[in-house]
Design a protein around this motif. Sequence first.
Motif, mmCIF file in Angstrom:
data_model
loop_
_atom_site.group_PDB
_atom_site.id
_atom_site.type_symbol
_atom_site.label_atom_id
_atom_site.label_comp_id
_atom_site.label_asym_id
_atom_site.label_seq_id
_atom_site.Cartn_x
_atom_site.Cartn_y
_atom_site.Cartn_z
ATOM 1 N N GLN B 17 61.441 -51.483 -24.346
ATOM 2 C CA GLN B 17 61.816 -50.448 -25.050
ATOM 3 C C GLN B 17 62.119 -48.707 -24.754
ATOM 4 O O GLN B 17 60.761 -48.805 -24.588
ATOM 5 C CB GLN B 17 61.850 -50.986 -26.845
ATOM 6 N N SER B 18 62.554 -47.907 -25.451
ATOM 7 C CA SER B 18 61.599 -46.172 -25.692
ATOM 8 C C SER B 18 61.639 -46.060 -26.739
ATOM 9 O O SER B 18 62.144 -46.263 -27.770
ATOM 10 C CB SER B 18 62.853 -45.488 -24.691
ATOM 11 N N MET B 19 60.695 -45.469 -26.950
ATOM 12 C CA MET B 19 60.622 -44.153 -28.259
ATOM 13 C C MET B 19 60.329 -42.538 -28.106
ATOM 14 O O MET B 19 59.298 -42.919 -27.038
ATOM 15 C CB MET B 19 59.810 -45.077 -29.110
ATOM 16 N N THR B 20 60.298 -41.910 -29.123
ATOM 17 C CA THR B 20 59.674 -40.617 -28.482
ATOM 18 C C THR B 20 58.116 -40.473 -29.838
ATOM 19 O O THR B 20 58.689 -40.753 -31.305
ATOM 20 C CB THR B 20 60.643 -39.154 -29.074
ATOM 21 N N LEU B 21 57.221 -40.013 -29.703
ATOM 22 C CA LEU B 21 55.701 -39.932 -30.401
ATOM 23 C C LEU B 21 56.421 -38.275 -30.682
ATOM 24 O O LEU B 21 56.555 -37.791 -29.621
ATOM 25 C CB LEU B 21 55.166 -40.112 -30.044
ATOM 26 N N GLN B 22 56.202 -37.741 -32.108
ATOM 27 C CA GLN B 22 56.527 -36.267 -32.357
ATOM 28 C C GLN B 22 55.354 -36.046 -32.547
ATOM 29 O O GLN B 22 54.097 -37.011 -33.003
ATOM 30 C CB GLN B 22 57.445 -36.186 -33.407
ATOM 31 N N CYS B 23 55.319 -34.441 -32.598
ATOM 32 C CA CYS B 23 53.958 -34.512 -32.305
ATOM 33 C C CYS B 23 54.363 -32.058 -32.913
ATOM 34 O O CYS B 23 54.789 -31.712 -32.771
ATOM 35 C CB CYS B 23 53.279 -33.139 -31.407
ATOM 36 N N ALA B 24 53.478 -31.708 -34.137
ATOM 37 C CA ALA B 24 54.255 -30.349 -34.500
ATOM 38 C C ALA B 24 52.340 -30.143 -34.748
ATOM 39 O O ALA B 24 52.024 -30.629 -35.139
ATOM 40 C CB ALA B 24 55.105 -30.519 -35.599
ATOM 41 N N GLN B 25 52.910 -28.574 -34.433
ATOM 42 C CA GLN B 25 51.720 -27.459 -35.354
ATOM 43 C C GLN B 25 52.286 -26.545 -36.204
ATOM 44 O O GLN B 25 52.988 -25.835 -35.632
ATOM 45 C CB GLN B 25 50.462 -27.128 -33.733
ATOM 46 N N ASP B 26 51.530 -26.178 -37.044
ATOM 47 C CA ASP B 26 51.711 -24.583 -37.418
ATOM 48 C C ASP B 26 51.118 -23.983 -37.577
ATOM 49 O O ASP B 26 51.159 -22.783 -38.646
ATOM 50 C CB ASP B 26 51.886 -25.249 -38.969
ATOM 51 N N MET B 27 50.391 -23.617 -36.769
ATOM 52 C CA MET B 27 49.139 -23.168 -36.508
ATOM 53 C C MET B 27 49.142 -21.707 -35.914
ATOM 54 O O MET B 27 48.110 -21.030 -34.621
ATOM 55 C CB MET B 27 47.333 -24.064 -35.483
ATOM 56 N N ASN B 28 50.349 -22.057 -34.851
ATOM 57 C CA ASN B 28 50.929 -21.380 -33.653
ATOM 58 C C ASN B 28 50.327 -20.575 -32.404
ATOM 59 O O ASN B 28 50.010 -19.647 -31.838
ATOM 60 C CB ASN B 28 50.744 -19.483 -34.323
ATOM 61 N N HIS B 29 49.733 -22.185 -32.059
ATOM 62 C CA HIS B 29 49.091 -22.378 -30.777
ATOM 63 C C HIS B 29 50.570 -21.863 -29.606
ATOM 64 O O HIS B 29 51.158 -22.658 -29.709
ATOM 65 C CB HIS B 29 47.960 -23.287 -30.874
ATOM 66 N N ASN B 30 49.906 -21.694 -28.829
ATOM 67 C CA ASN B 30 50.144 -21.377 -27.418
ATOM 68 C C ASN B 30 50.564 -22.949 -26.771
ATOM 69 O O ASN B 30 51.542 -23.667 -26.322
ATOM 70 C CB ASN B 30 50.056 -20.355 -26.526
#
Lengths: 115, 113
Positions: B17-30
């Motif tokens: 099976q396939s899947m995507t792990l999501q990640c988000a940051q709100d600290m304006n890091h490059n």
Amino acid sequence: GNSVTQMEGPVTLSEEAFLTINCTYTATGYPSLFWYVQYPGEGLQLLLKATKADDKGSNKGFEATYRKETTSFHLEKGSVQVSDSAVYFCALSERNNNAGNMLTFGGGTRLMVKP
Amino acid sequence: NAGVTQTPKFQVLKTGQSMTLQCAQDMNHNSMYWYRQDPGMGLRLIYYSASEGTTDKGEVPNGYNVSRLNKREFSLRLESAAPSQTSVYFCASLVGTPVREQFFGPGTRLTVL
């Protein structure tokens, strides 16, 4: 390449005991050194850091001194509490032109503190 | 600030099976990173992204792909999951100055049967 070696756990202590977790490293340049802590079910949090030789990082009663001559960064605390039970990771970083610090981690040491 | 967030927290997949792990940051890091954590092995770097639009392989990239969708988001995709990919996955982002410290998300626990 870079590497970090930590003492294997688990380390089991009674409350108020003295803690030492050994960490030694191998690096080609002059790295920054870090201790991260991971509480059960959570991500890693920075505990303390040191950026050059003889620097001492400290936080929440924990201390570690950057020893270039022995390539070590041992973590110490004078009196542990049950709430200190966690996994502790030693890490180093050297500047990578593409992505800033690339962290190299040790294997982690689990600390269990009993009342 | 929420810091670094990851979804899902837990996932069970069957082999292939396939899947995507999501990640988000709100600290304006490059810079952003994906690690996997396996017992006794610390964290190992899978992929990283120095800035929006760039990605590079880390220590253990095989079996994974990544996308830096924008400055905030960095996703990790498993195209055909294998039992060897059972692990805890952490996303991190890097603050710039004065000391480059990585901030970690809470992790995704993935089991591949």
